[in-house]
Design an enzyme around this catalytic site. Sequence first.
Site, PDB file in Angstrom:
ATOM      1  N   CYS A 118       1.015  -1.636  -0.185  1.00  0.00           N
ATOM      2  CA  CYS A 118      -0.291  -0.437  -0.053  1.00  0.00           C
ATOM      3  C   CYS A 118       0.914   1.541   0.174  1.00  0.00           C
ATOM      4  O   CYS A 118       0.692   1.464  -1.168  1.00  0.00           O
ATOM      5  CB  CYS A 118      -0.651  -0.065   1.084  1.00  0.00           C
ATOM      6  SG  CYS A 118      -0.355  -0.609   2.034  1.00  0.00           S
ATOM      7  N   SER A 119       1.568   1.690   1.508  1.00  0.00           N
ATOM      8  CA  SER A 119       1.944   3.194   1.230  1.00  0.00           C
ATOM      9  C   SER A 119       2.716   3.208   2.459  1.00  0.00           C
ATOM     10  O   SER A 119       2.487   4.257   3.467  1.00  0.00           O
ATOM     11  CB  SER A 119       1.049   4.281   0.763  1.00  0.00           C
ATOM     12  OG  SER A 119       0.625   4.714   1.797  1.00  0.00           O
TER      13      SER A 119
END
Lengths: 215, 117
Positions: A118-119
């Site tokens: 994701c991040s």
Amino acid sequence: MATFDTKNIAEVHQALHSHLPSDSALRVKALESLLVEKGLVNSETIDAWVEAYSEEIGPKRGAQIIAKAWTDPAFKQRLLDNATSAIKELDYHGHATAHLKTVENSTTVHNLVVCTLCSCYPFSVLGVAPNWYKTAAYRSRAVREPRSVLAEFGVTLADEVKVHVWDSTAELRYLVLPERPSGTEGWNEEQLADLVTRNSMIGTDRDLSPSKGTS
Amino acid sequence: MSQPEDCRPHPFVTEEGDAVFDEAWQAQVLAMAESLISSSQISANDWSATLGAELRNADAAGAPDNSETYYKAALSALERLLLSDDHLTTTEITERKEGWEKAYLSTPHGQPVELKN
């Protein structure tokens, strides 16, 4: 008359909609007000987070950490041994929700950080992740073809330099410790911190020498 | 696009002049997620996994690879987690969103927007 009325109604309708927030903004308003009512979040906490990450907490924190590591060998060792604990010494406010590991660049090693899922990002020391870090392109290509990605950021590595790619998770995030550039002997922490770029702490920048860009 | 409806900081820019957030709601999504993780209402692993799944869905659906897509995925992930953990129901979210929409449409421009029961 009927035509005028229709036109008038359309204009009023348009004027009303002109300040109607977007669908996403309305969904967020709905979530926040429900969560506040249920006592799951506090609106002051949300406002404070937004203000801190919009205006105050950014890569400057990370740059100060790197500059300190360059000038204080004992701090550098603590940073490499246990970054989460070493950074607490600097008394930054803001809660870090994950462990942090420092990975050190050298003449023969270059470190690159990504979150393939994701991040995940060390936002308590680098602020909010840059938009490119969150793209599917970076998340997939950084692992598959790191040298090509680095070249697109203007970093060309000699063949003998090994690239280590670190995949961040919700529980463990990474901070790259770039090499201290030559020509900075005698510089103080503040001067050195000015050389440290956000991208160098993610690994998409490498050469921080003060002469870079002036030659 | 919509204007920030309150006095939250704007514009959102970094020292380098890049936008940190394009719109207030993007910052608020991350703020809510971090607040819920900090207070252990949701787990960091679940957040990461759900956000990852939403990003994959967006990519598979052909959404552009940009920050707008990212923050929309983050919002969907937060809604999904709150529903699956039984913190909220779909009806609650839908009705509350409609309530805010009506409040905006019935409030004269420049007046504070308040939710009516």
